[in-house]
Structures are given as C-alpha cells and as structure tokens.
Design a protein around this motif. Structure first.
Motif, mmCIF file in Angstrom:
data_model
loop_
_atom_site.group_PDB
_atom_site.id
_atom_site.type_symbol
_atom_site.label_atom_id
_atom_site.label_comp_id
_atom_site.label_asym_id
_atom_site.label_seq_id
_atom_site.Cartn_x
_atom_site.Cartn_y
_atom_site.Cartn_z
ATOM 1 N N PRO A 171 0.808 -1.228 0.000
ATOM 2 C CA PRO A 171 0.000 0.000 0.000
ATOM 3 C C PRO A 171 0.838 1.274 0.000
ATOM 4 O O PRO A 171 0.464 2.270 -0.624
ATOM 5 N N GLU A 172 1.995 1.241 0.675
ATOM 6 C CA GLU A 172 2.794 2.458 0.825
ATOM 7 C C GLU A 172 3.806 2.658 -0.292
ATOM 8 O O GLU A 172 3.968 3.772 -0.804
ATOM 9 N N TYR A 173 4.488 1.590 -0.688
ATOM 10 C CA TYR A 173 5.622 1.743 -1.595
ATOM 11 C C TYR A 173 5.480 1.012 -2.931
ATOM 12 O O TYR A 173 6.378 1.104 -3.767
ATOM 13 N N ALA A 174 4.398 0.285 -3.139
ATOM 14 C CA ALA A 174 4.247 -0.467 -4.390
ATOM 15 C C ALA A 174 2.828 -0.316 -4.932
ATOM 16 O O ALA A 174 2.063 -1.284 -4.982
ATOM 17 N N PRO A 175 2.459 0.884 -5.375
ATOM 18 C CA PRO A 175 1.090 1.101 -5.858
ATOM 19 C C PRO A 175 0.743 0.266 -7.082
ATOM 20 O O PRO A 175 -0.404 -0.163 -7.234
ATOM 21 N N PHE A 176 1.713 0.025 -7.950
ATOM 22 C CA PHE A 176 1.452 -0.799 -9.135
ATOM 23 C C PHE A 176 1.112 -2.224 -8.705
ATOM 24 O O PHE A 176 0.130 -2.815 -9.175
ATOM 25 N N ASP B 211 -4.378 -6.459 3.168
ATOM 26 C CA ASP B 211 -3.370 -5.653 2.478
ATOM 27 C C ASP B 211 -1.948 -6.086 2.829
ATOM 28 O O ASP B 211 -1.044 -6.018 1.991
ATOM 29 N N TRP B 212 -1.736 -6.501 4.067
ATOM 30 C CA TRP B 212 -0.396 -6.898 4.511
ATOM 31 C C TRP B 212 0.145 -8.061 3.688
ATOM 32 O O TRP B 212 1.361 -8.203 3.523
ATOM 33 N N GLN C 123 -5.420 -5.763 10.817
ATOM 34 C CA GLN C 123 -6.056 -6.161 9.564
ATOM 35 C C GLN C 123 -6.800 -7.489 9.709
ATOM 36 O O GLN C 123 -7.880 -7.670 9.136
ATOM 37 N N PHE C 124 -6.232 -8.415 10.472
ATOM 38 C CA PHE C 124 -6.903 -9.688 10.735
ATOM 39 C C PHE C 124 -8.213 -9.443 11.484
ATOM 40 O O PHE C 124 -9.265 -9.985 11.127
#
Length: 372
Positions: free
Chosen positions: A120-125, A152-153, A285-286
């Motif tokens: 989510p923070e560093y890999a939007p693609f 997301d994790w 997230q869980f």
C-alpha cells in the motif's frame, strides 16, 4: 509461510531485534538488480495482463483428499502466463526499491530474506494489480471460488534467494541432489495463494513444487517462468519447494486470498506469518476483516429471523443456537490466533502448521538436532 517458494538458508538466521528489520544499503551484494528501470507506471489490465488459462488444474480429489477438504474443489493449477514483461519490470522496480528493503525486510528460520507489508505504501502498481477486478476474476476462476486478497499486509509478499559465491561453486556438486528441498514441508496461513515468478528462469533446473497427497505420496508441479503464476489451495495441502539450480537469483511474489463470501468458512491461521510481521498491523487487519465477516453474518441472520416473523412463522430456536455456536467458534479461533506480542518469537515458526504426524515428527527431530 504463505508460499511453497520460500528459500531456506544454509544456516539458521539470527532473528532481527525488532520488526521490521533494517537493510544495509551498502550491502549491494545481497540485493538483486532492478534492471535499472526508471519512472513510474499505473496498472492497466489491458496493457499489463498477458493471461492464458493453465493447461490443467488438479482437484483436491485428484490429489487424494476428501471431497469436502478445503473451501474449493480445486487444489492446484499448472503454471500459466499472467503478467506482461513490462508489468514484471515495474513490479521489480517497486519491490526492490531502497524504501522497501529498509522498512519491510524480514528474516526467519524458514526464509532468510522476505519483503512483506509494503504494497500500500511503496508499491502502488503491485497493490493495484492484485486488487484489480480483472486479476481477481482470473485467480477466482482458476481457484473455483470467488476470492479476495486476504488482507493488504499479504499483497505482494516477496521471497528472495541470491546465491553466494560458495553456493555457485557448489552447484555442480549439488546437481545430483535436486530433490532436496529449499524449504521444508509446510502449509500456508491462508486458504489460497497465487505465486508469481519475477525472475528469469531460462537456465533454471528443478524448482518444482512438491505436494503431499492425501495418501502420503508426492506429486510435483513444475515451477513457473517469469511473469507466470500458480494458484494453490495451500492452507490444506502440505507442500515444499524443491531445489533449483542454474540461476543467479530467484524472486517470487506471493499474494494470499480468502473467500469473498462471509458465509463461507475462513480457516486462516497466523502461525506462519506471526513471526515475520508487524504484529500491530497484522492483528489490526486480521481483526478488521474478521469482524466485518461477523458483522455481515449477523446482518444476514437478523434478516432471516425478521423475515420469519413477518411471515408469521415460529422462531427457529435450533437454527439460532446453531448460528450462535458457529460464531462462538469463529471468535474463539480468532482469539487463539492473536497471540500476545511478548509470546511471539520473532523470526521463528514452529511445526503447528503441519498436518501429518510424520512431517511433524521430522520437524521436531530436526529442531532437537539443531539445538544440540
């Protein structure tokens, strides 16, 4: 771990003092090349997907499991083309960036180098690719069940192996030992995974995934090529990654999935991911998605009893008690998986994720040997 493609170090790695661990930017020998790609890109399914259906999928029944094993009849697929070369280049650029290596690198007794939780923070693609309706439909169709990313994790988890000089010099000696695993037998934490290869496997020999069938025999599925993927119901099938030779790096991306419907069982465990995660983020997230499932289940049940009331039917006590018992078990399971932070040994995964007593025995024997 969440994948059959984790690489076991030749010696037990020292677990980092805190999570995430820190990558030494000056240690360029351990960091694979990003091929020097510059610029950014947005995921476009029309442009970046190169999908072709797998030549075959194997059912749980074909693998020797009961008809009701798992959440889907499908056990595993043959490798299939998924992403274009341009998409793989962009993914490599994002996942091998300095920010990811600095903040999201983890190490454990199962894998010496993993990158997790960064999407989510560093890999939007990467994040947009695995969240796209087109990719979700592809994975769901192959799996035989409507799936969504587990959380997301777990989007874009990366397993990395870069052979050292000693390993390269020993390649010939190891050529007669191709069946020795690079990660031992395990089950995944989540119902399904999609494993995508980010490395050039042109000269790779071996590297298959070995699956333990219901009768204890072994079946092998060949490893994917760059841009290709495999879908596996790994929560319910013990598996291992066999040794691969003839390559300078092996980088695989693993995204974990669970059923979209809240009415279906969620057998997710945190056994193999707890020790290699930011526990605060993992537990949030869980908890979030599990409570959302419970919320939706309660809404469905509430509608059911209201509809019965409006139809002037008697209250179904037996059905309600069954529903409540199921939710009690759901919450109890959730509570067991969220082990107190101070009780989690960072970087170490025990054998509780294994199914067969034979493999548990082997694991315990190795643990005793290592501790001597």
């Amino acid at each position: 771990m969440a994948t059959a493609d984790i690489l076991t170090p030749t010696s037990f790695p020292v677990a980092p003092d805190h999570m995430p661990s820190t990558f030494n930017e000056n240690d360029n020998k351990s960091k694979p090349s990003t091929n020097g790609t510059k610029g950014s890109a947005q995921f476009d399914a029309q442009k970046h997907l190169q999908f072709a259906p797998p030549s075959k999928t194997y059912s749980m029944k074909e693998l020797g499991y009961a008809d009701n094993a798992g959440v889907s009849p499908i056990g595993v697929s043959e490798p299939f083309p998924l992403f274009s070369p341009e998409a793989i280049i962009q993914m490599r650029k994002e996942v091998l960036s300095d920010n990811v290596w600095t903040h999201y690198q983890f190490s454990s007794n199962l894998a010496q180098c993993q990158l997790r939780g960064f999407a989510p923070e560093y890999a939007p693609f990467v994040y947009d690719a695995w969240r796209s309706p087109e990719v979700l439909k592809i994975v769901s169709d192959i799996a035989g069940i409507d799936l969504v990313p587990a959380m997301d994790w777990e989007i874009g988890h990366i397993n990395i192996s870069v052979p050292g000089q000693d390993e390269k010099s020993q390649a010939v000696a190891l050529s007669d030992e191709n069946d020795k695993p690079i990660v031992d037998w395990h089950t995944d934490s989540y119902p399904f995974v999609c494993v995508t290869m980010l490395s050039d496997c042109t000269n790779m020999v071996g590297g298959e995934t070995a699956l333990r069938k219901g009768d204890g025999s072994i079946a092998k599925v060949r490893g994917p090529q760059m841009g290709c993927a495999v879908v596996l119901q790994g929560r319910y099938i013990e598996h291992q990654a066999l040794r691969a030779l003839g390559t300078t790096e092996r980088i695989s991306m693993v995204t974990s999935f669970r059923p979209r419907s809240p009415a279906l069982p969620d057998d997710t465990v945190l056994t193999t991911v707890r020790a290699i995660s930011d526990l605060s983020e993992l537990y949030f997230q869980f908890s979030e998605y599990r409570l959302e499932m419970l919320e939706e289940r309660i809404r469905i049940q509430l509608k059911e009893i209201r509809d019965r009331k409006r139809a002037r039917r008697s209250f179904n006590t037996k059905a309600m008690k069954k529903f409540l018992l199921e939710q009690e078990k759901f919450l109890a399971h959730m509570n067991r998986e969220m082990v107190q932070d101070e009780m989690v040994t960072k970087g170490f995964t025990d054998d509780s994720h294994l199914i067969s007593e034979e493999l548990k025995g082997r694991s315990r024997k190795r643990s005793c040997t290592d501790s001597e």
